[in-house]
Write an enzyme that holds these catalytic residues in place. Structure first.
Site, mmCIF file in Angstrom:
data_model
loop_
_atom_site.group_PDB
_atom_site.id
_atom_site.type_symbol
_atom_site.label_atom_id
_atom_site.label_comp_id
_atom_site.label_asym_id
_atom_site.label_seq_id
_atom_site.Cartn_x
_atom_site.Cartn_y
_atom_site.Cartn_z
ATOM 1 N N GLU A 170 1.070 -1.485 -0.136
ATOM 2 C CA GLU A 170 0.383 -0.223 0.124
ATOM 3 C C GLU A 170 0.637 0.800 -0.038
ATOM 4 O O GLU A 170 1.755 1.301 0.637
ATOM 5 C CB GLU A 170 -0.733 -0.134 1.205
ATOM 6 C CG GLU A 170 -1.505 -0.906 1.615
ATOM 7 C CD GLU A 170 -2.152 -1.819 2.866
ATOM 8 O OE1 GLU A 170 -2.125 -0.508 3.588
ATOM 9 O OE2 GLU A 170 -3.026 -2.891 3.317
ATOM 10 N N GLU A 177 -9.148 5.811 4.116
ATOM 11 C CA GLU A 177 -9.894 4.487 5.158
ATOM 12 C C GLU A 177 -9.222 6.122 6.367
ATOM 13 O O GLU A 177 -8.276 6.257 6.924
ATOM 14 C CB GLU A 177 -8.195 3.624 5.533
ATOM 15 C CG GLU A 177 -7.822 2.509 6.980
ATOM 16 C CD GLU A 177 -7.235 1.769 6.041
ATOM 17 O OE1 GLU A 177 -7.084 0.533 5.654
ATOM 18 O OE2 GLU A 177 -5.431 2.333 6.591
#
Length: 403
Positions: free
Chosen positions: A203, A318
């Site tokens: 990520e 997120e």
């Protein structure tokens, strides 16, 4: 029955002694337990401190040159082959790799160019054959070790494609400085490249987390795991794994300027791409109209499922919610505005593409959308001739509709 005076006196004296001294003995016993517990705590504290110092020593490698960032970070210029990645036994044989030499020829450092990496505002860069590493502080190690006693909640709003083999993903990520309620919480915008089981994941994007970085600035970050976030992997260069090659980009440092609601919007280009030749997953970064800079790579030897291809690509935001009260956190995602506010107000990722073969990128094929709590954080996407595949996303967290 008759008792003489001496016997009665003895009984009364015995009762007095028992009454008087038993509490003292009990107090001594209690004090003894407290002393033992204190000694045990001190031993445990010393053990933890020793472990933390050892971790800092492993992470913060000896520097050839040290640069003081204008925003408080200390940047250590570490010899390429001395970086934390090569502490990993799997990578021992790659120390003599010419990866850095290959990328430096392709990515020339131009001090006059626009650079959203704020550490370089001083005009200093690391010398050749070294890489810049943000120095890790003791508080950050302690935060990483902290055991959360209450349930951690994770909220994501994402668009994703899955199924066929993918060899890369890229997009232009809008930069904000979201409000974060709890110093241990975080808010991020990023790209995920994962195996179909999501057990293995790499990520990258920007993240705000005060406990991890010491302030509430958005910072460029990477993360990897091979066991679904249980025991492996870490952020940036805080454990062996990711191999840095760039002298220009520093992971964990602030990016800026940040976007303003109703005002100027700022973003950067990010790409995660698999090299067809050696199967490494490369991270590439670009600010403004600059050419991509190869930041570094995740070696194929880290993975099993991601060795050949990825099966799941995600783009979005997120929020980690650590609110112990049970109420939803008021931590923002993106700008804190819902997706419906669109351009100039909501966060976005645009020009999203995936690689169906190495170096062959296409717009997202039939993307799916996920918003776990739409009254808290939302997402909407589409296609535009200029923005191509895009998403708007974000939200304020706790409100009347999101208790």
């Amino acid at each position: 029955m008759k008792f003489n005076s001496q016997f009665i006196s003895f009984i009364l004296h015995f009762i007095f002694l028992v009454t008087f001294f038993c509490p003292i003995y009990s107090l001594k016993t209690s004090n003894h337990q407290i002393v033992n517990q204190t000694l045990q705590f001190e031993k445990e504290f010393q053990k933890i401190n020793k472990t933390i110092k050892a971790q800092l020593q492993r992470i913060n490698k000896p520097a050839v040159k040290t640069i003081q960032s204008p925003h408080g970070d200390i940047i250590d210029c570490v010899l390429f082959h001395k970086q934390p990645a090569f502490d990993l036994p799997l990578l021992k044989g790659q120390k003599s790799s010419d990866s850095q030499a290959k990328t430096e020829g392709h990515n020339q450092i131009n001090n006059s160019s626009v650079n959203s990496q704020l550490w370089s505002l001083s005009g200093e860069f690391c010398p050749k054959e070294t890489i810049p590493i943000r120095r890790t502080k003791e508080e950050e190690i302690k935060y990483g070790r902290k055991s959360i006693s209450f349930q951690e909640r994770l909220y994501e709003v994402i668009t994703y494609v899955e199924g066929g083999g993918y060899h890369g993903a890229k997009g232009i990520i809008n930069v904000w400085a979201p409000r974060v309620e709890n110093a241990e919480e975080s808010s991020s915008s990023k790209i995920w490249v994962q195996s179909l089981t999501a057990k293995e994941s790499i990520e990258a994007g920007w993240q705000v987390c005060q406990k991890r970085y010491g302030d509430n600035r958005p910072r460029i970050f990477t993360y990897w795991t091979v066991d679904a976030y249980k025991a492996t992997g870490c952020y940036n260069l805080q454990c062996p794994g990711f191999v840095q090659t760039s002298r220009k980009v520093v992971l964990g440092t602030p990016v800026g300027p940040v976007s303003i609601i109703g005002g100027d919007q700022y973003d950067f280009n990010l790409k995660i791409e698999q090299d067809q030749k050696d199967q490494r997953w490369w991270l590439e970064y670009a600010a403004g109209n600059e050419n991509y800079e190869r930041v570094g790579y995740w070696p194929f030897s880290l993975f099993k499922e991601l060795k050949d291809e990825a099966n799941l690509i995600q783009f979005g935001g997120e929020v980690v919610d650590l609110n112990p009260t049970g109420d939803h956190t008021s931590t923002y995602m993106g700008s804190g505005q819902f997706a419906q506010q669109a351009l100039g107000r909501a966060a976005f990722i645009r020009n999203m593409k995936v690689a169906v073969t190495p170096n062959t990128y296409i717009d997202l094929p039939d993307p799916e959308y996920l918003e776990e709590k739409p009254d808290c954080y939302s997402i909407k996407g589409g296609f535009d001739k200029v923005y191509e595949s895009y998403i708007f996303f974000g939200g304020p967290g706790r409100s009347q509709k999101c208790p």
